[in-house]
Write an enzyme that holds these catalytic residues in place. Structure first.
Site, mmCIF file in Angstrom:
data_model
loop_
_atom_site.group_PDB
_atom_site.id
_atom_site.type_symbol
_atom_site.label_atom_id
_atom_site.label_comp_id
_atom_site.label_asym_id
_atom_site.label_seq_id
_atom_site.Cartn_x
_atom_site.Cartn_y
_atom_site.Cartn_z
ATOM 1 C CD GLU A 96 2.118 1.453 3.458
ATOM 2 O OE1 GLU A 96 3.428 1.804 2.997
ATOM 3 O OE2 GLU A 96 1.338 2.109 4.192
ATOM 4 C CD GLU B 145 5.730 6.643 2.342
ATOM 5 O OE1 GLU B 145 4.520 6.359 1.777
ATOM 6 O OE2 GLU B 145 5.902 6.529 3.661
ATOM 7 C CG HIS C 163 3.625 9.731 4.202
ATOM 8 N ND1 HIS C 163 3.311 8.426 4.615
ATOM 9 C CD2 HIS C 163 3.062 10.410 4.713
ATOM 10 C CE1 HIS C 163 2.430 8.207 5.469
ATOM 11 N NE2 HIS C 163 2.306 9.860 5.698
ATOM 12 C CG HIS D 57 1.170 5.323 1.778
ATOM 13 N ND1 HIS D 57 1.775 6.556 2.496
ATOM 14 C CD2 HIS D 57 -0.232 5.553 1.378
ATOM 15 C CE1 HIS D 57 0.577 7.263 2.624
ATOM 16 N NE2 HIS D 57 -0.439 6.809 2.129
#
Length: 375
Positions: free
Chosen positions: A336, A170, A167, A260
């Site tokens: 994350e 990010e 992504h 991410h």
């Protein structure tokens, strides 16, 4: 000077509705190219030195992850190198940035960007190191290079894989990778030296160069969410995944990490493979042991807040870490980091940022070393 707002540069993204006065600037979040996703923004304001800017994002309430703007502060920079947080408020419908620039030119963004120029410079620095090589895997939809960094000897006992920025918005993920690579190539780092006696690292610093340059949050130039393409990637829609997946099956994998950022949660955490049918109690224990070792290595990392194991069900094998965990039976984690700040160790001036992401990337080497014999 007349106020001017522009976005025609690397990762730039905004729609200007009104900018005739500093106090009444109206903006819209711009869609990802070829996808109905609104979230990322990055733009430059000129001509507002000493004037209080009131910039209203009128469609923030319809953003893809509107909760990401709750308790959130945007970032700004005068030189594109040093970024700081600026006062930001969100009423559930409109997000407003209130800030008075000190100079005639200032940049605002959703998170500290990681430029494509910096990406290329990182690859150049890596390529000069005797322990590292930079390989070309193929081309993206837009024709950009898909590069793989290999650190260590390919015949090494353990194969450790990292990918980042599936992504593209990010950007903290590539900052993480920069910190990881810098530590691995540091001759004075005893953990890195010990790891490279037994391991080879395969690292894709940017899985989505096209989306990064285009200013997308989640998609590539064809509108594909790469982290939903792992079962059936194609040259036309998701060549980035296709080429990396082919290389993975060529090398094998003992540990895998997909890096991410999360819009809403102000914490660093991982999502594992608990939902997989072949996830045994033994694998669960080894996964938790790795998590515990990472917590010991960095107080910025925690496991109290994160995703429920039930978050992904029917589409789980289209996700990188689930696909890898299922097919290779190895440790496979999605890591994350926050767009906001780390609530456990907040820094009001910069929030979570590139430097802190890089430090978390460096810190992951210790739990990898301590977990080698588990895999």
């Amino acid at each position: 000077m007349t106020i001017k707002i522009s976005q025609n540069f690397d990762s730039g993204a905004i729609e200007v509705l009104r900018a005739d006065s500093a106090a009444t600037i109206e903006l819209n979040l711009r869609k990802d190219s070829h996808a109905d996703i609104h979230q990322w923004f990055h733009f430059r304001v000129q001509g507002a030195r000493g004037q209080k800017l009131t910039m209203r994002f009128l469609n923030a309430g319809q953003a893809t992850y509107a909760k990401g703007y709750e308790d959130y502060q945007a970032v700004a920079s005068y030189d594109t190198e040093n970024w700081f947080r600026v006062p930001t408020r969100f009423d559930g419908a409109v997000m407003t940035i209130d800030h008075t620039p000190d100079t005639d030119s200032i940049y605002y963004a959703y998170f500290e960007p990681y430029s494509f120029e910096r990406h290329l410079r990182l690859l150049g620095e890596v390529g000069e190191h005797p322990l590292a090589r930079v390989h070309d895997l193929g081309s993206t939809v837009d024709g950009r290079d898909m590069n793989l960094v290999v650190i260590g000897k390919p015949e090494a006992e353990k194969k450790i894989w990292f990918i980042a920025r599936q992504h593209p918005g990010e950007s903290m993920a590539e900052w993480f990778i920069e910190g990881l690579i810098d530590s691995l190539l540091d001759d004075a780092n005893p953990i890195a030296r010990k790891l490279l006696q037994r391991c080879v690292f395969y690292i894709v610093p940017n899985m989505n160069p096209d989306g990064s340059v285009r200013g997308n949050l989640r998609t590539n130039a064809a509108g594909a969410n790469l982290n939903r393409e792992w079962m059936t990637p194609t040259v036309e829609r998701s060549p980035e995944v296709l080429y990396v997946k082919q290389k993975m099956h060529e090398t094998g994998i003992d540990m895998f990490f997909d890096i991410h950022g999360d819009e809403a949660l102000p914490y660093n955490f991982v999502a594992g493979n608990e939902m997989l049918e072949n996830f045994s109690d033994e694998r669960r224990a080894k996964q938790q042991a790795f998590i515990d070792r990472y917590k010991n290595a960095s107080p910025d990392f925690q496991d109290k807040v994160g995703y429920a194991a039930s978050k992904y069900k029917e589409d789980m094998l289209t996700l990188a870490s689930k696909y890898v965990g299922h097919h290779f039976g190895c440790l496979a984690l999605t890591l994350e980091m926050p767009f906001k700040d780390n609530a456990d160790l907040p820094d009001p001036h910069v929030g979570w940022n590139g430097a802190r992401s890089a430090a978390l990337g460096a810190a992951i080497l210790q739990p990898i070393l301590l977990s080698l014999d588990d895999y």
